[in-house]
Motif scaffolding. Sequence first.
Motif, PDB file in Angstrom:
ATOM      1  N   ASP A 353       0.831  -1.205   0.000  1.00 50.68           N
ATOM      2  CA  ASP A 353       0.000   0.000   0.000  1.00 50.68           C
ATOM      3  C   ASP A 353       0.868   1.259   0.000  1.00 50.68           C
ATOM      4  N   ALA A 354       1.937   1.241   0.818  1.00 54.68           N
ATOM      5  CA  ALA A 354       2.847   2.394   0.862  1.00 54.68           C
ATOM      6  C   ALA A 354       3.563   2.572  -0.464  1.00 54.68           C
ATOM      7  N   LEU A 355       3.906   1.474  -1.103  1.00 60.45           N
ATOM      8  CA  LEU A 355       4.546   1.536  -2.419  1.00 60.45           C
ATOM      9  C   LEU A 355       3.615   2.214  -3.423  1.00 60.45           C
ATOM     10  N   LYS A 356       2.373   1.779  -3.475  1.00 59.02           N
ATOM     11  CA  LYS A 356       1.422   2.321  -4.450  1.00 59.02           C
ATOM     12  C   LYS A 356       1.130   3.793  -4.188  1.00 59.02           C
ATOM     13  N   ARG A 357       0.960   4.171  -2.918  1.00 55.91           N
ATOM     14  CA  ARG A 357       0.622   5.559  -2.588  1.00 55.91           C
ATOM     15  C   ARG A 357       1.739   6.521  -2.963  1.00 55.91           C
ATOM     16  N   ASN A 358       3.000   6.057  -2.939  1.00 64.67           N
ATOM     17  CA  ASN A 358       4.127   6.952  -3.115  1.00 64.67           C
ATOM     18  C   ASN A 358       4.798   6.839  -4.478  1.00 64.67           C
ATOM     19  N   THR A 359       4.211   6.076  -5.373  1.00 61.98           N
ATOM     20  CA  THR A 359       4.718   5.973  -6.735  1.00 61.98           C
ATOM     21  C   THR A 359       4.065   7.047  -7.598  1.00 61.98           C
ATOM     22  N   VAL A 360       4.859   7.677  -8.449  1.00 62.87           N
ATOM     23  CA  VAL A 360       4.324   8.690  -9.353  1.00 62.87           C
ATOM     24  C   VAL A 360       3.199   8.073 -10.183  1.00 62.87           C
ATOM     25  N   GLN A 361       2.051   8.743 -10.209  1.00 63.72           N
ATOM     26  CA  GLN A 361       0.876   8.209 -10.872  1.00 63.72           C
ATOM     27  C   GLN A 361       0.900   8.533 -12.363  1.00 63.72           C
ATOM     28  N   VAL A 362       0.891   7.488 -13.177  1.00 65.21           N
ATOM     29  CA  VAL A 362       0.766   7.618 -14.629  1.00 65.21           C
ATOM     30  C   VAL A 362      -0.281   6.619 -15.095  1.00 65.21           C
ATOM     31  N   ASP A 363      -0.752   6.830 -16.318  1.00 70.81           N
ATOM     32  CA  ASP A 363      -1.786   5.938 -16.850  1.00 70.81           C
ATOM     33  C   ASP A 363      -1.155   4.672 -17.413  1.00 70.81           C
ATOM     34  N   ALA A 364      -0.536   3.935 -16.508  1.00 69.96           N
ATOM     35  CA  ALA A 364       0.103   2.670 -16.872  1.00 69.96           C
ATOM     36  C   ALA A 364       0.190   1.823 -15.603  1.00 69.96           C
ATOM     37  N   PRO A 365       0.161   0.517 -15.745  1.00 71.07           N
ATOM     38  CA  PRO A 365       0.218  -0.331 -14.547  1.00 71.07           C
ATOM     39  C   PRO A 365       1.577  -0.255 -13.862  1.00 71.07           C
ATOM     40  N   LEU A 366       1.591  -0.511 -12.562  1.00 71.77           N
ATOM     41  CA  LEU A 366       2.846  -0.605 -11.825  1.00 71.77           C
ATOM     42  C   LEU A 366       3.627  -1.821 -12.309  1.00 71.77           C
ATOM     43  N   PRO A 367       4.940  -1.840 -12.066  1.00 72.24           N
ATOM     44  CA  PRO A 367       5.700  -3.050 -12.405  1.00 72.24           C
ATOM     45  C   PRO A 367       5.192  -4.242 -11.598  1.00 72.24           C
ATOM     46  N   GLY A 368       5.418  -5.414 -12.138  1.00 75.18           N
ATOM     47  CA  GLY A 368       5.062  -6.611 -11.385  1.00 75.18           C
ATOM     48  C   GLY A 368       5.872  -6.704 -10.105  1.00 75.18           C
ATOM     49  N   ILE A 369       5.269  -7.228  -9.065  1.00 79.08           N
ATOM     50  CA  ILE A 369       5.938  -7.386  -7.771  1.00 79.08           C
ATOM     51  C   ILE A 369       5.880  -8.855  -7.363  1.00 79.08           C
ATOM     52  N   THR A 370       7.026  -9.435  -7.080  1.00 80.24           N
ATOM     53  CA  THR A 370       7.096 -10.784  -6.509  1.00 80.24           C
ATOM     54  C   THR A 370       7.674 -10.677  -5.114  1.00 80.24           C
ATOM     55  N   VAL A 371       6.928 -11.145  -4.110  1.00 83.45           N
ATOM     56  CA  VAL A 371       7.421 -11.185  -2.730  1.00 83.45           C
ATOM     57  C   VAL A 371       7.654 -12.642  -2.384  1.00 83.45           C
ATOM     58  N   ARG A 372       8.882 -12.979  -2.110  1.00 77.87           N
ATOM     59  CA  ARG A 372       9.179 -14.372  -1.811  1.00 77.87           C
ATOM     60  C   ARG A 372      10.106 -14.494  -0.611  1.00 77.87           C
ATOM     61  N   ASN A 373       9.970 -15.607   0.088  1.00 78.21           N
ATOM     62  CA  ASN A 373      10.963 -15.943   1.100  1.00 78.21           C
ATOM     63  C   ASN A 373      12.135 -16.622   0.401  1.00 78.21           C
ATOM     64  N   LEU A 374      13.312 -16.311   0.850  1.00 77.25           N
ATOM     65  CA  LEU A 374      14.534 -16.698   0.149  1.00 77.25           C
ATOM     66  C   LEU A 374      15.389 -17.575   1.046  1.00 77.25           C
ATOM     67  N   ASP A 375      15.809 -18.724   0.511  1.00 82.14           N
ATOM     68  CA  ASP A 375      16.755 -19.532   1.284  1.00 82.14           C
ATOM     69  C   ASP A 375      18.165 -19.293   0.758  1.00 82.14           C
ATOM     70  N   GLN A 376      19.126 -19.712   1.544  1.00 83.93           N
ATOM     71  CA  GLN A 376      20.515 -19.453   1.180  1.00 83.93           C
ATOM     72  C   GLN A 376      20.915 -20.153  -0.112  1.00 83.93           C
ATOM     73  N   LYS A 377      20.203 -21.214  -0.467  1.00 84.90           N
ATOM     74  CA  LYS A 377      20.560 -21.936  -1.682  1.00 84.90           C
ATOM     75  C   LYS A 377      20.359 -21.067  -2.916  1.00 84.90           C
ATOM     76  N   MET A 378      19.389 -20.142  -2.869  1.00 87.95           N
ATOM     77  CA  MET A 378      19.164 -19.259  -4.014  1.00 87.95           C
ATOM     78  C   MET A 378      20.397 -18.386  -4.239  1.00 87.95           C
ATOM     79  N   TRP A 379      20.985 -17.904  -3.148  1.00 89.23           N
ATOM     80  CA  TRP A 379      22.217 -17.124  -3.272  1.00 89.23           C
ATOM     81  C   TRP A 379      23.319 -17.965  -3.904  1.00 89.23           C
TER      82      TRP A 379
END
Length: 405
Positions: A353-379
């Motif tokens: 919500d904070a991200l959306k409220r504080n992003t400059v508003q244009v007539d285009a969708p926001l970038p895709g957002i992936t929220v994931r938990n990360l294990d050390q193996k990904m690194w």
Amino acid sequence: MMKERTLHHDLDAREMTRLRAFQCIREAGQISRTDIAKALNSSPATVTSACGALLEAGLIRDVEAERTDATQRGRPRVMLEVNGEALAVAGIKVARHAIHVTVVDFKGVEIGSHLSPLAASCMPAEALVMAVRQALDDACEKLGLSLDAVAGVALGLPGFINGETGFMHWSSSVRERNVDFMPLFARHLPCPAFLENDANLVAKAEQFFGAGRGLRNFLVVTIEHGVGMGIVQDGQLYRGERGCGAEFGHMKVQFEGAVCQCGQRGCLEAYVGDYALIRDASVGRQGDAYKSLTDILDAARAGDRLSGEVLERASKVLGVALASLVNLFDPEHIVIARLRPRFDEAHTQAMLDALKRNTVQVDAPLPGITVRNLDQKMWARGAAAHGIERVSILKIRARGDQDAA
């Protein structure tokens, strides 16, 4: 004095074509020479020559394309793919309490992994490299691999690191500042080794295995003890002039604010890193301070007001900072990778919500957002992907030297 020349700078035009062809094959999985020429906007003769050198070096191999139509006649189309059996590469991530080793073949397919505990979360640079060598030895023994089979090691550290030169300006894992790791690698490791900021390695992992596949411009934000970021622009990692770019965690969010582990005040990670949350939620608890983020989450769920406020504030601060990234970069996608217990949905939503409220508003969708938990193996997988790229450059350069001899 850090070295200015890099692996890429050492390649001549012919070798760069070979590298670009190799990277094209690696990204595609299987691809024809004709399609490589189209992708590189190069002539068929140039691509055929480049691929011939890669075949002779054993880095790629010919394969017959599978027929999709049983009525097709004639010889099957010849495709190229990376020769996974050519070499093995080790990707290593140094965390606060352990060293994670993942060994892959030259296609990036995992051979196996190993976890080695660390005696301390911060130690002298040479002691750390010696600990890495021991972890590599143990991993090879566990997997039944000879050390001679490992063609390269890519090591990920948190901090301000020039991945092109192997020079570390500062890291929370190393006691000294301004350390050239290349002589230490040469002294203690059995094969070529490469140093990189750990968040950049997560970006590499996302680019080859995750949400960044097929994207040219995306960001990866990592949140653990500290906060890091990897930037992929036009398909390449962006590091900055000194290799110290993309330090999102040290973007200032409060003038003369909380003390950060880097020594400055008001950094983002001094409000959203694990150590910051533990510090802020432990105010007034005296000897009964929280030991982990899990303790804070449990307390918040049990109704502890301060713990809940700390988590909510951190989520909102992070959301505002992420909005700044959208405003600056306008990326296709942002991956937020958290090496921590899963937050309640309310905290994730507060961040978004904070991200959306504080992003400059244009007539285009926001970038895709992936929220994931990360294990050390990904690194470690990202480190291995980086290692494949670096080893391939060394092999291509060596092939060029043979051609010139």
